[in-house]
Design a protein around this motif. Sequence first.
Motif, PDB file in Angstrom:
ATOM      1  N   GLY A 119      14.791  24.555   3.935  1.00  0.00           N
ATOM      2  CA  GLY A 119      13.546  25.248   4.140  1.00  0.00           C
ATOM      3  C   GLY A 119      12.755  25.332   3.030  1.00  0.00           C
ATOM      4  O   GLY A 119      12.112  24.819   2.539  1.00  0.00           O
TER       5      GLY A 119
ATOM      6  N   ALA B 190       9.792  22.987   1.493  1.00  0.00           N
ATOM      7  CA  ALA B 190       8.481  23.889   0.650  1.00  0.00           C
ATOM      8  C   ALA B 190       8.156  23.846  -0.513  1.00  0.00           C
ATOM      9  O   ALA B 190       7.030  23.462  -1.085  1.00  0.00           O
ATOM     10  CB  ALA B 190       8.421  25.135   1.077  1.00  0.00           C
TER      11      ALA B 190
ATOM     12  N   HIS C 188       4.504  22.064  -2.187  1.00  0.00           N
ATOM     13  CA  HIS C 188       3.644  23.377  -2.642  1.00  0.00           C
ATOM     14  C   HIS C 188       3.331  23.327  -3.902  1.00  0.00           C
ATOM     15  O   HIS C 188       5.194  22.495  -4.192  1.00  0.00           O
ATOM     16  CB  HIS C 188       3.608  24.243  -1.926  1.00  0.00           C
ATOM     17  CG  HIS C 188       3.264  24.459  -0.501  1.00  0.00           C
ATOM     18  ND1 HIS C 188       2.656  24.278   0.203  1.00  0.00           N
ATOM     19  CD2 HIS C 188       4.046  24.670   0.875  1.00  0.00           C
ATOM     20  CE1 HIS C 188       2.145  24.089   1.515  1.00  0.00           C
ATOM     21  NE2 HIS C 188       4.021  24.864   1.994  1.00  0.00           N
TER      22      HIS C 188
ATOM     23  N   ARG D  39       0.573  37.469   6.927  1.00  0.00           N
ATOM     24  CA  ARG D  39       1.606  36.095   6.336  1.00  0.00           C
ATOM     25  C   ARG D  39      -0.118  34.572   7.431  1.00  0.00           C
ATOM     26  O   ARG D  39       0.283  34.338   6.733  1.00  0.00           O
ATOM     27  CB  ARG D  39       3.108  36.200   7.283  1.00  0.00           C
ATOM     28  CG  ARG D  39       3.716  34.544   7.344  1.00  0.00           C
ATOM     29  CD  ARG D  39       4.628  34.614   7.818  1.00  0.00           C
ATOM     30  NE  ARG D  39       4.433  34.978   9.712  1.00  0.00           N
ATOM     31  CZ  ARG D  39       5.342  35.436  10.012  1.00  0.00           C
ATOM     32  NH1 ARG D  39       6.961  35.639   9.191  1.00  0.00           N
ATOM     33  NH2 ARG D  39       5.388  35.315  11.216  1.00  0.00           N
ATOM     34  N   ASN D  40      -0.129  35.359   8.680  1.00  0.00           N
ATOM     35  CA  ASN D  40      -1.276  34.374   9.421  1.00  0.00           C
ATOM     36  C   ASN D  40      -2.595  33.897   8.402  1.00  0.00           C
ATOM     37  O   ASN D  40      -2.760  33.088   8.340  1.00  0.00           O
ATOM     38  CB  ASN D  40      -1.959  35.568  10.782  1.00  0.00           C
ATOM     39  CG  ASN D  40      -0.791  35.487  11.762  1.00  0.00           C
ATOM     40  OD1 ASN D  40       0.151  34.659  11.785  1.00  0.00           O
ATOM     41  ND2 ASN D  40      -0.969  36.054  12.840  1.00  0.00           N
TER      42      ASN D  40
ATOM     43  N   ARG E  56      -0.897  30.623   6.411  1.00  0.00           N
ATOM     44  CA  ARG E  56      -0.415  29.593   8.302  1.00  0.00           C
ATOM     45  C   ARG E  56      -0.645  28.302   7.736  1.00  0.00           C
ATOM     46  O   ARG E  56       0.129  27.857   8.411  1.00  0.00           O
ATOM     47  CB  ARG E  56      -0.755  30.230   9.401  1.00  0.00           C
ATOM     48  CG  ARG E  56      -2.007  30.211   9.692  1.00  0.00           C
ATOM     49  CD  ARG E  56      -2.794  30.837  11.364  1.00  0.00           C
ATOM     50  NE  ARG E  56      -3.866  30.647  11.765  1.00  0.00           N
ATOM     51  CZ  ARG E  56      -4.582  31.644  11.269  1.00  0.00           C
ATOM     52  NH1 ARG E  56      -4.283  32.375  10.415  1.00  0.00           N
ATOM     53  NH2 ARG E  56      -6.665  31.228  11.565  1.00  0.00           N
ATOM     54  N   HIS E  57      -2.063  28.609   7.311  1.00  0.00           N
ATOM     55  CA  HIS E  57      -2.426  26.791   6.882  1.00  0.00           C
ATOM     56  C   HIS E  57      -2.231  26.077   5.645  1.00  0.00           C
ATOM     57  O   HIS E  57      -2.427  25.140   4.958  1.00  0.00           O
ATOM     58  CB  HIS E  57      -3.777  26.215   7.335  1.00  0.00           C
ATOM     59  CG  HIS E  57      -4.025  26.661   8.434  1.00  0.00           C
ATOM     60  ND1 HIS E  57      -3.569  26.079   9.607  1.00  0.00           N
ATOM     61  CD2 HIS E  57      -4.870  27.271   8.970  1.00  0.00           C
ATOM     62  CE1 HIS E  57      -4.301  26.588  10.053  1.00  0.00           C
ATOM     63  NE2 HIS E  57      -5.065  27.415  10.619  1.00  0.00           N
TER      64      HIS E  57
ATOM     65  N   GLY F 282       0.749  27.203   3.563  1.00  0.00           N
ATOM     66  CA  GLY F 282       2.011  28.410   2.658  1.00  0.00           C
ATOM     67  C   GLY F 282       2.878  28.686   3.579  1.00  0.00           C
ATOM     68  O   GLY F 282       2.832  28.107   5.010  1.00  0.00           O
ATOM     69  N   ARG F 283       4.314  28.788   2.972  1.00  0.00           N
ATOM     70  CA  ARG F 283       5.309  29.328   4.126  1.00  0.00           C
ATOM     71  C   ARG F 283       6.312  30.563   2.954  1.00  0.00           C
ATOM     72  O   ARG F 283       6.464  30.557   2.014  1.00  0.00           O
ATOM     73  CB  ARG F 283       6.419  28.224   3.610  1.00  0.00           C
ATOM     74  CG  ARG F 283       7.404  28.571   5.299  1.00  0.00           C
ATOM     75  CD  ARG F 283       8.020  27.014   5.113  1.00  0.00           C
ATOM     76  NE  ARG F 283       9.291  27.064   6.099  1.00  0.00           N
ATOM     77  CZ  ARG F 283      10.047  26.179   6.118  1.00  0.00           C
ATOM     78  NH1 ARG F 283      10.125  25.458   6.137  1.00  0.00           N
ATOM     79  NH2 ARG F 283      11.166  26.927   7.591  1.00  0.00           N
TER      80      ARG F 283
ATOM     81  N   PHE G  90       9.543  33.652   3.196  1.00  0.00           N
ATOM     82  CA  PHE G  90      10.858  33.695   3.046  1.00  0.00           C
ATOM     83  C   PHE G  90      11.249  34.711   3.365  1.00  0.00           C
ATOM     84  O   PHE G  90      11.339  35.311   2.435  1.00  0.00           O
ATOM     85  CB  PHE G  90      11.433  32.218   2.033  1.00  0.00           C
ATOM     86  CG  PHE G  90      11.508  31.316   2.877  1.00  0.00           C
ATOM     87  CD1 PHE G  90      12.107  30.483   3.555  1.00  0.00           C
ATOM     88  CD2 PHE G  90      10.380  30.576   1.940  1.00  0.00           C
ATOM     89  CE1 PHE G  90      11.288  28.320   3.824  1.00  0.00           C
ATOM     90  CE2 PHE G  90      10.031  28.564   2.028  1.00  0.00           C
ATOM     91  CZ  PHE G  90      10.604  28.059   3.161  1.00  0.00           C
TER      92      PHE G  90
ATOM     93  N   LEU H 204       6.487  33.217  -1.743  1.00  0.00           N
ATOM     94  CA  LEU H 204       5.824  32.794  -0.406  1.00  0.00           C
ATOM     95  C   LEU H 204       5.384  31.424  -1.326  1.00  0.00           C
ATOM     96  O   LEU H 204       5.763  31.071  -2.955  1.00  0.00           O
ATOM     97  CB  LEU H 204       4.255  33.411  -0.726  1.00  0.00           C
ATOM     98  CG  LEU H 204       3.033  32.983  -0.898  1.00  0.00           C
ATOM     99  CD1 LEU H 204       3.113  32.243   0.737  1.00  0.00           C
ATOM    100  CD2 LEU H 204       2.061  33.487  -1.362  1.00  0.00           C
TER     101      LEU H 204
ATOM    102  N   THR I  38       3.322  27.665  -1.582  1.00  0.00           N
ATOM    103  CA  THR I  38       2.017  27.498  -1.761  1.00  0.00           C
ATOM    104  C   THR I  38       0.898  26.760  -2.504  1.00  0.00           C
ATOM    105  O   THR I  38       0.992  26.605  -3.265  1.00  0.00           O
ATOM    106  CB  THR I  38       1.504  29.215  -1.118  1.00  0.00           C
ATOM    107  OG1 THR I  38      -0.507  28.592  -0.999  1.00  0.00           O
ATOM    108  CG2 THR I  38       0.665  29.825  -2.136  1.00  0.00           C
TER     109      THR I  38
END
Length: 228
Positions: free
Chosen positions: A29, A33, A37, A57-58, A61-62, A64-65, A67, A104, A106
């Motif tokens: 994962g 990512a 990104h 974190r929200n 949400r569109h 980035g991710r 961990f 992060l 992103t």
Amino acid sequence: MPKSKRDRTVTLSKTKKKGREHKEIIVNGIREAVEKHTSVYVFSFENMRNIKFKEFRNQFRHNGRFFLGSNKVMQVALGRSASDEIRPGIFKVSKLLHGDAGLLVTDMPKEEVESLFNAYEDSDFSRTGSTAVEMVELKEGPLEQFTHEMEPFLRKQGMPVRLNKGTVELLSDFVVCEEGKPLSPESSRILRLLGIKLATFKLNLVCRWSPNDFELYREGLDLSDVET
């Protein structure tokens, strides 16, 4: 006869610990990512609160991710040295994954990421075992914030109290917690009853990697700390 609770069927998959397969999912994962990104950030956190972190974190949400988990697993995913890194220079990120830290990944502009992290701070009640950041002491006398029904409970928390004409009265000065010392379960409960929030949930940027540059945010760090 009623069925014994001991006869319940337990699904073995629910009792298994996170093993190799789970670690591989995390590694894959992270690598996917990073390929998708443009920037990777390491951040540290203080007084983690899962619900509050989810709210933060929200905002990504569109784009980035995040961990969180074993630092060693995240290091393996990125590469621990220049010889096994998955992108040029990204092993420097691994060097800074220690303690309470996360990743992060992103495409969000750097200035926007920095603004969101720098602006975020949320107070909460301290948990048992956490270190008190200040001394809290109650002075002898009436405690009008407590109802008379709470007097037995307060005594169970070690407070020298009694009822005086229906008012909870503290018989002597009482130290709820001392700065620099861990909170007992009783201290934690009393602070909550008093509405005193000593814990601050914070997220601090440590570094940023992109294909073109590497930047340190934490004071006291130098590029020589991560380049070897």
